[in-house]
Design a protein around this motif. Structure first.
Motif, short mmCIF file in Angstrom:
data_model
loop_
_atom_site.label_atom_id
_atom_site.label_comp_id
_atom_site.label_asym_id
_atom_site.label_seq_id
_atom_site.Cartn_x
_atom_site.Cartn_y
_atom_site.Cartn_z
N GLY A 7 0.79 -1.09 -0.02
CA GLY A 7 0.20 0.06 -0.15
C GLY A 7 0.72 1.22 0.02
N GLY A 8 0.69 2.26 -1.21
CA GLY A 8 1.77 3.26 -1.20
C GLY A 8 1.04 4.59 -0.80
N MET A 22 16.68 4.87 7.49
CA MET A 22 17.07 4.08 8.77
C MET A 22 18.12 2.95 8.21
N GLY A 23 18.39 2.70 6.97
CA GLY A 23 19.05 1.77 6.45
C GLY A 23 18.62 0.44 6.04
N HIS A 24 17.34 0.32 6.20
CA HIS A 24 16.59 -0.97 6.24
C HIS A 24 16.33 -1.22 4.76
N GLU A 25 16.04 -2.35 4.17
CA GLU A 25 15.95 -3.01 3.17
C GLU A 25 14.19 -2.96 3.00
N VAL A 26 13.68 -2.36 2.05
CA VAL A 26 12.32 -2.20 1.84
C VAL A 26 11.92 -2.53 0.25
N THR A 27 10.59 -3.16 0.13
CA THR A 27 9.95 -3.31 -1.05
C THR A 27 8.51 -2.77 -0.71
N LEU A 28 8.16 -1.74 -1.37
CA LEU A 28 6.90 -0.92 -1.44
C LEU A 28 5.93 -1.64 -2.68
N ILE A 29 4.61 -2.15 -2.33
CA ILE A 29 3.65 -2.49 -3.31
C ILE A 29 2.77 -1.54 -3.59
N ARG A 35 -0.10 6.72 -8.76
CA ARG A 35 0.51 6.66 -7.42
C ARG A 35 1.98 5.92 -7.59
N PHE A 36 1.93 4.69 -8.49
CA PHE A 36 3.26 3.90 -8.54
C PHE A 36 4.33 4.73 -9.27
N HIS A 37 3.83 5.35 -10.40
CA HIS A 37 4.83 6.31 -11.22
C HIS A 37 5.51 7.45 -10.27
N ARG A 38 4.68 7.97 -9.32
CA ARG A 38 5.25 9.07 -8.25
C ARG A 38 6.03 8.33 -7.44
N PRO A 45 13.94 1.47 -7.42
CA PRO A 45 13.59 -0.07 -7.66
C PRO A 45 13.01 -0.54 -6.50
N SER A 46 12.97 0.23 -5.13
CA SER A 46 12.27 -0.24 -3.74
C SER A 46 10.87 -0.39 -4.11
N VAL A 47 10.13 0.12 -5.12
CA VAL A 47 8.76 0.27 -5.35
C VAL A 47 8.45 -0.89 -6.66
N ILE A 48 7.42 -1.51 -6.47
CA ILE A 48 6.77 -2.47 -7.57
C ILE A 48 5.58 -2.25 -7.55
N ARG A 49 4.98 -2.49 -8.92
CA ARG A 49 3.39 -2.27 -9.20
C ARG A 49 3.12 -3.75 -9.09
#
Length: 222
Positions: A7-8, A22-29, A35-38, A45-49
């Motif tokens: 949820g973005g 904070m230095g964590h590895e995150v994947t945002l869906i 909204r995805f393009h923004r 690359p941390s966000v995927i559609r």
């Protein structure tokens, strides 16, 4: 720590921004194209559609690793419930936190074993209650899995327990007085502790027994 955020919207994007900082590895869906393009412009690359309720999307995000934490924070309670269930039951994610948009849906999350939830409406009401307490009792925290509440009670001059020792106060079954805050200092409640007007008492009580605790400490007006 590896975290998947489903949820973005404002919640998901703000959490992602903070965790990455904070230095964590995150994947945002995020599913919505606009909204995805923004988000992609900011997070790369941390966000995927994709639709986070679909297993293929979650696997593309790395659910099979599995992540140490999954946050289901879409604007749809049903989606958040499904995402959390898939993560915990299908992939062994140990910790999944779900956003509950409508407090009336809270029980469904609990029934299906999703005990770690965040509800903005409930939190805001809790803050309001803290500023304008109902009959001197404020709910600070609900321990949903244990069925307990942590509450704060303001002892007043007309309270039936004012001037009495804590050990002589009859409380509902399962309730405990934990600490008392007075004159800028906190101390643990002992049987010999005398409750005085102005004291702010921290207590633990079974959820259903909070009205009974209010009556015990504050009298019939509770």
């Amino acid at each position: 720590m590896y975290v998947i955020v489903a949820g973005g919207g404002k919640v998901g994007s703000n959490v992602t921004r903070t965790l990455l900082g904070m230095g964590h590895e995150v994947t945002l869906i995020e599913q919505r194209p606009d909204r995805f393009h923004r988000l992609e412009e900011e997070f790369g690359p941390s966000v995927i559609r994709g639709d986070a309720t679909e297993i293929a999307t979650l696997e593309r995000a790395g659910i099979a690793r599995p992540p140490e934490l999954l946050l289901a924070v879409t604007g749809d309670d049903e989606d958040n419930l499904v995402i959390s269930q898939i993560a915990k039951e299908g992939y062994g994610v140990r910790k999944a936190i779900a956003r509950v948009n409508d407090p009336r849906n809270q029980e469904y999350f609990e029934l299906l074993g999703i005990s770690q939830t965040v509800c903005a409406t409930t939190n805001i009401l809790g803050l309001v209650e803290h500023e304008v307490p109902e009959h001197g009792l404020v709910r600070l925290l609900e321990l949903q899995k244990e069925g307990l509440l942590i509450v704060e009670v303001q002892i007043e001059s007309n309270s039936p327990v004012a001037g009495r020792k804590a050990g002589g106060v009859t409380l509902p079954a399962g309730a405990r007085l934990v600490s008392v805050f007075r004159q800028g200092r906190s101390e643990l409640v002992e049987p010999s502790t005398v409750l005085r007007p102005g004291d702010q008492v921290l207590a633990v009580v079974p959820n259903a027994s909070s009205p009974e605790l209010r009556r015990a400490l504050l009298g019939a007006r509770g």
